[in-house]
Design an enzyme around this catalytic site. Structure first.
Site, PDB file in Angstrom:
ATOM      1  N   SER A   1       0.680  -1.056  -0.099  1.00 20.44           N
ATOM      2  CA  SER A   1      -0.127  -0.002   0.212  1.00 20.44           C
ATOM      3  C   SER A   1       0.862   1.288  -0.071  1.00 20.44           C
ATOM      4  CB  SER A   1      -0.985   0.221   1.176  1.00 20.44           C
ATOM      5  OG  SER A   1      -1.370   1.383   1.389  1.00 20.44           O
TER       6      SER A   1
ATOM      7  N   TYR B   1      -1.041  -0.679  10.578  1.00 17.60           N
ATOM      8  CA  TYR B   1      -1.195  -1.191   9.213  1.00 17.60           C
ATOM      9  C   TYR B   1       0.080  -0.607   8.148  1.00 17.60           C
ATOM     10  CZ  TYR B   1      -3.202  -1.068   4.282  1.00 17.60           C
ATOM     11  OH  TYR B   1      -3.398  -1.549   3.110  1.00 17.60           O
TER      12      TYR B   1
END
Lengths: 260, 257
Positions: free
Chosen positions: B163, B177
């Site tokens: 990501s 995350y």
């Protein structure tokens, strides 16, 4: 009554074939075998069906479908003069029978069901119920529908009236007149892998998307129900194909047949 | 076994947004082993397949490439090994490993708001780093390690779905995350170096939010382009403006950083 109906069926007439938007439906193995299809009919014919639903709702009084069930409805047998008559055609009957892989009698029963907004959910059931039809077995091209002279649930009739006991063989739910449905709007058809636990959990929710359908063979394990909690009214054409009681008794036993 | 004319792809996270798009878009081009948990992708498999309603018994061409789906929680002991065994039993080889399964739980009140961030550390690193590490290692041990010529001939490779959060600081409580995705980026670079010995490439894609900010199909295309290319050891952003990428480079319509 073992092979699929119409295994050697003649080619479908062009008028019928041209109603379909495409020739790719989806066969699913679970939670029990069923077939699902989106965009079933070409847009023009779907619009005619949806318009006819509006007309029927306006001109006919819908009554309770059955006890302890939230839907109101009207039988298909009273809709022979418009596009909804497609669902009473022999061509449709034979196509559904072949897709489901069952041999069916030509007897059809069903109707339009309307669940008002915020209807309560139903209970899981399998549709393996009896259905009495008048007269002899329909011939290859014929369709027979329920008749007031014979109680479809019990076979009760006047002396001398000929009737046959069938059992529902295939259930078809075609969704129409539910524009703009979105996830979260409720009113799906819940399918269950099993209902053994006291509070069974649906394995799959089939959304009431316009111009889509779900169909399945009625067996002792074809557990399904209306999921309820619909934000708007949910409209469905629901119909059943049938087969003789003896076939069901031989395959699953007479105790599997559920009165309704 | 594979028909031989399609590449064999082992994909995790098949039931998610990207996994579903990958399967629906590519099931006729790849032999796909799709690992999922609860949801399944909408493509022909052992769970569902197409029929022609006019001729329901006649085979239709789309079903010639049914996806092989495996339901698994890859963080459970032995699950990765079972998936590798089943994939090799089904197709005999894996040409492309797409580590797409991800865990994403944000802590909008931040790291020090009670135990929320601490509780989420293990699941994030288990799924986002541990599973790609274990799958890569097991595939190498079960085959790639001893088939260097074949690996190069088949252009075998790993694509890790990271990501853009792995290299940026975004608001909203993405610390855990983002840290896991940063670890995945670095794992990718190490995999590339170590696996070069036996001819298996490793890259990562770092998409912007999809489908909100970048079309999911664009992310799928980036994976395919990496599979078809020769690059290794890179992390390619997808759907991020070039001027936003300090020191970034253009590649594949995506950016390496």
């Amino acid at each position: 009554m073992t092979g699929p109906a119409g295994a050697n069926a003649p080619a479908l007439p062009q008028w019928f074939a041209e109603l379909f938007a495409h020739r790719r439906w989806i066969r699913r193995a679970g939670p029990f075998p069923h077939v699902y299809a989106r965009d079933v009919f070409v847009p023009e014919f779907y619009r005619r069906l949806a318009d006819e639903l509006v007309r029927v709702r306006r001109e006919q009084s819908f009554g309770p479908v059955t006890d302890n069930y939230g839907a109101i409805g009207a039988p298909l047998s009273g809709m022979r003069d418009g596009p909804l008559a497609l669902f009473l055609s022999r061509e449709w009957h034979d196509l559904i029978a072949r897709v489901a892989g069952v041999s069916a009698t030509g007897d059809v029963e069903g109707g339009i069901h309307n669940h008002p907004p915020n209807s309560p959910p139903g209970g899981p059931h399998n549709d393996l119920g009896p259905a009495w039809f008048p007269g002899p077995v329909p011939g290859p091209g014929e369709i027979r529908t329920a008749d007031p002279a014979v109680d479809i649930k019990t076979g009760a009739r006047e002396p001398g009236v000929v009737a046959r006991e069938n059992v529902r063989a295939v259930a078809v739910l075609f969704y129409l007149g539910n524009p703009g449905w979105q996830p979260g709007d409720g009113g799906e058809t819940a399918l269950f892998e099993h209902v053994g636990a006291g509070n069974p959990v649906a394995s799959l929710l089939v959304p009431p998307l316009d111009n889509s359908l779900v169909l399945f063979e009625c067996t002792p394990r074809s557990w399904h129900m209306f999921a309820g909690n619909n934000a708007a009214a949910r409209n469905t054409v629901i119909m059943w194909l049938h087969r003789p009681r003896e076939y069901v008794v031989q395959r699953w036993g007479g105790d599997s047949i559920v009165p309704w | 076994m594979s028909r031989g004319d399609r590449r064999v792809c082992l994909l995790t996270g098949a039931g998610g947004t990207l996994g579903d798009a990958f399967c629906r878009g590519l099931y006729t081009q790849y032999d796909i082993v799709a690992v999922h948990r609860n949801r399944i992708p909408a493509a022909p498999s052992q769970h569902e397949w197409f029929i022609d309603p006019f001729e329901p018994e006649t085979p239709v061409p789309e079903n010639a490439s049914r996806i092989f789906m495996i339901r698994a929680d890859l963080t459970e002991a032995g699950a990765v090994e079972r998936v590798v065994e089943l994939a090799l039993a089904r197709f005999g080889r894996v040409d492309l490993l797409v580590n797409n399964a991800g865990h994403s739980r944000w802590q909008p009140r931040g790291i020090v708001d009670g135990d929320a961030a601490l509780d989420e550390f293990e699941p994030h690193f288990a799924v986002n780093v541990g599973v790609p590490l274990r799958l890569s290692a097991r595939l190498a041990q079960r085959g790639w390690l001893h088939t260097a010529d074949e690996n190069r001939e088949h252009n075998r490779n790993i694509v890790n779905v990271s990501s853009i959060a792995g290299s940026r600081v975004y608001p909203g409580g993405q610390a855990v995350y983002a840290a896991s995705k940063a670890a995945l980026d670095q794992l990718t670079r190490h995999l590339a170096v170590e696996f070069a010995e036996f001819g298996v490439r490793a890259n990562a894609i770092a998409p912007n939010s999809f489908p909100a900010l970048v079309p999911t199909e664009q992310v799928v295309r980036a994976i395919v382009e990496l599979d078809q290319g020769k690059m290794t050891g890179e992390v390619f952003s997808v759907g991020v403006d070039a001027e936003d990428m300090a020191g970034g480079q253009h590649a594949l319509g995506a950016h390496a950083h």
